[in-house]
Design an enzyme around this catalytic site. Structure first.
Site, PDB file in Angstrom:
ATOM      1  N   ASP A 193      38.598   3.165   4.089  1.00  0.00           N
ATOM      2  CA  ASP A 193      39.430   4.352   3.958  1.00  0.00           C
ATOM      3  C   ASP A 193      38.772   5.287   2.963  1.00  0.00           C
ATOM      4  OD1 ASP A 193      41.873   6.103   3.849  1.00  0.00           O
ATOM      5  OD2 ASP A 193      42.732   4.415   4.942  1.00  0.00           O
TER       6      ASP A 193
ATOM      7  N   HIS B 268      39.712   9.810   7.295  1.00  0.00           N
ATOM      8  CA  HIS B 268      39.709   8.812   6.212  1.00  0.00           C
ATOM      9  C   HIS B 268      38.276   8.404   5.854  1.00  0.00           C
ATOM     10  CE1 HIS B 268      44.099   7.956   6.139  1.00  0.00           C
ATOM     11  NE2 HIS B 268      44.035   8.252   7.429  1.00  0.00           N
TER      12      HIS B 268
ATOM     13  N   GLU C 183      45.892  10.413  11.294  1.00  0.00           N
ATOM     14  CA  GLU C 183      45.869  11.399  10.214  1.00  0.00           C
ATOM     15  C   GLU C 183      44.498  12.069  10.059  1.00  0.00           C
ATOM     16  OE1 GLU C 183      49.311   9.731   7.251  1.00  0.00           O
ATOM     17  OE2 GLU C 183      47.315   8.873   7.014  1.00  0.00           O
TER      18      GLU C 183
ATOM     19  N   GLU D 169      48.369   1.493  -2.126  1.00  0.00           N
ATOM     20  CA  GLU D 169      48.240   2.478  -3.200  1.00  0.00           C
ATOM     21  C   GLU D 169      48.980   2.017  -4.458  1.00  0.00           C
ATOM     22  OE1 GLU D 169      48.042   5.076   0.584  1.00  0.00           O
ATOM     23  OE2 GLU D 169      48.962   3.203  -0.070  1.00  0.00           O
TER      24      GLU D 169
END
Length: 531
Positions: A159, A231, A295, A439
């Site tokens: 990522d 990403h 995304e 995260e």
């Protein structure tokens, strides 16, 4: 018992299973049961306390288990079925059997159990890119999955915030892209702050080989993910020429999404194909490889004359079409290597997927139903209720989380193949998977807290479909987790030492998120960051 067996009838009589007892049957089945019951040090023989046989009429994960005064009899449809029979047999013993002990015998109560899974995909996803988890923590997670008959470990290996695999073909990936100088410490939507502590790590190819073998022995399939074409900050920190602009990026040290994106041109396909060869070569049999597709900020493709001209040369009308073409090309390369591609649902909405591509509808079951109706196999992964990085209550007593609330009860009530779907649509549901994005999960203790016992409810849903007495069985099951040393979230709320940085309730409502995400799934260009 977690998960509940399809049929569990108590019988009169019992049997004392002693350390060093004999076990007989086909060698692969014997090995599976011995692995499930290591504390018994079972000894293979021609006849024994545990007798196994292969029953071709059963599915590969199915088993029958009969215990009584004459011992233990197991019929299994394959090695996985024998392994699960061993796990069920273990759950019939006291919690103390999950601890190291010198005790020489255990009383097995009489019972007849017939069991088979509702779904073939019973998964957990672990993001090791945002925070790295060393190999031994992955092996421990595999052991805990095995106890619960979970059988897919989806490792998010790349990522913006880190690359986690050794590459001998492209060594700068693990030399440069596997670490960052600091990590964001601010709350969601608040000014950025940092801990100024270097973070990183990666799995060598030998580590991956060990993880793959360890998983297979426990009836778990590892699903590696290299998330592209977005990403991509970490990749482009090492090999900027693979990007849409050629500019160098840094491994991202904040959360959220960057506009970094790989070029869809042939050199990138060649690069990723080489990475697939290394992954598959290390892991061994790899029936699924996840290629992301979520995304993606396509602005730099649109702004690039070279990339737009390349899309036009392929007869494509837009960069959205080009993303679909790019992912299909990767899926073709995987198919040549015996692996099926898996994607997040944006890739389905963008179109052009191979028909055998598996879709993970994280933005809701509405888009999942559309994917199933289009003939794609689907693994249910909706934010609600299967994102385990959300808090379990809207309380500052919870440790820091992105939002709230997803409870054990929410997971237990979930149906991956709703009755409102047509029979054809339901037939394309492979199962479901819980997601842990990291995260705000910096270590194994926090991982335990986030995953368990919500993953117990996931195991129940995906194996048996659930039962009315789940709450009662779960409370009893927590004694096994205690014995295994799992630092799960207590049902009544966190221990004082589990609170750490307090959660800020109401910052992100999972209900609001799901409403917004569902709307976005109807727009073919809705690949931008969604939360």
């Amino acid at each position: 018992m977690i998960p509940r067996a399809n049929l569990h009838n108590p019988l009169s009589g019992s049997y004392e299973l002693t350390t060093g007892a004999a076990i007989s049957g086909p060698a692969d089945l014997v090995d599976a049961v011995r692995l499930a019951l290591p504390f018994l040090d079972l000894r293979p023989g021609d006849a024994g306390a545990i007798e196994l046989r292969l029953d071709p009429a059963l599915g590969p994960e199915d088993y029958r288990l009969v215990t009584g005064s004459r011992g233990v009899e197991i019929a299994a449809g394959g090695r996985a079925g024998a392994f699960y029979a061993g796990q069920t047999l273990h759950q019939s013993l006291p919690d103390a059997s999950y601890r190291f002990t010198t005790r020489e015998g255990w009383i097995v109560p009489g019972a007849r159990i017939e069991d088979s899974p509702r779904f073939s995909w019973r998964g957990l996803h672990l993001d090791v890119a945002r925070h790295f988890f060393p190999k031994w923590e992955i092996l421990r997670l595999l052991d805990l999955m095995a106890v619960h008959k979970l059988n897919r470990l989806h490792l998010h290996l790349a990522d913006d915030q880190g690359w986690r695999v050794e590459s001998r073909a492209y060594p700068l990936l693990h030399e440069v892209s596997s670490h960052r100088p600091r990590t964001a410490s601010n709350y969601h939507r608040e000014p950025e702050t940092y801990d100024d502590l270097p973070h990183g790590g990666y799995y060598t190819l030998d580590d991956l080989a060990e993880i793959g073998a360890y998983a297979r022995a426990r009836a778990v399939t590892v699903v590696p993910e290299i998330d592209v074409p977005g990403h991509a900050s970490a990749i482009l920190a090492a090999y900027p020429s693979l990007g849409a602009t050629g500019e160098r990026h840094d491994v991202l040290h904040r959360w959220g999404i960057s506009s970094a994106i790989l070029s869809p041109t042939p050199p990138t396909v060649e690069f990723l194909t080489a990475i697939f060869d290394e992954l598959i070569g290390a892991l061994g049999e790899t029936p699924y490889v996840h290629i992301g597709g979520d995304e993606v900020v396509l602005d730099r493709w649109s702004a690039s004359p070279e990339i737009t001209a390349y899309g036009e040369s392929l007869g494509l009308e837009s960069v959205v079409d080009l993303q679909g073409w790019f992912l299909r090309r990767l899926a073709d390369a995987l198919a040549e290597r015996g692996s099926r591609a898996v994607v997040w649902d944006e890739a389905f909405v963008s179109g052009r997927l191979r028909q055998d591509t598996v879709v993970m509808p994280w933005r809701g079951m509405g888009v999942g139903r559309r994917a199933a109706a289009a003939g794609h196999d689907v693994v249910a992964t909706p934010v609600f209720p299967l994102y385990f990085d959300y808090a379990e209550s809207a309380s500052p007593d919870e440790p820091m989380a992105i939002g709230d609330t997803i409870t054990v009860a929410d997971v237990a009530a979930f149906d991956p193949a709703p009755s409102s779907w047509t029979a054809e649509e339901r037939s394309h549901v492979l199962g479901a998977q819980g997601q842990l994005w990291t995260e705000r999960v910096p270590d194994a203790r926090t991982l335990d807290y986030r995953v368990w016992p919500r993953a117990c409810a996931l195991a129940e849903v995906t194996w048996s479909g659930g039962g009315d007495d789940f709450d009662e069985r779960l409370r009893a099951h927590l004694g096994r987790l205690d014995a295994l040393g799992v630092e799960y979230r207590p049902l009544e709320g966190p221990h004082p030492w589990q609170r750490r940085r307090p959660h800020r309730p109401g910052t992100v409502s999972v209900a609001d998120v799901m409403s917004r995400l569902d709307t976005m799934t109807y727009d073919a260009e809705s690949t931008r960051p969604s939360v």
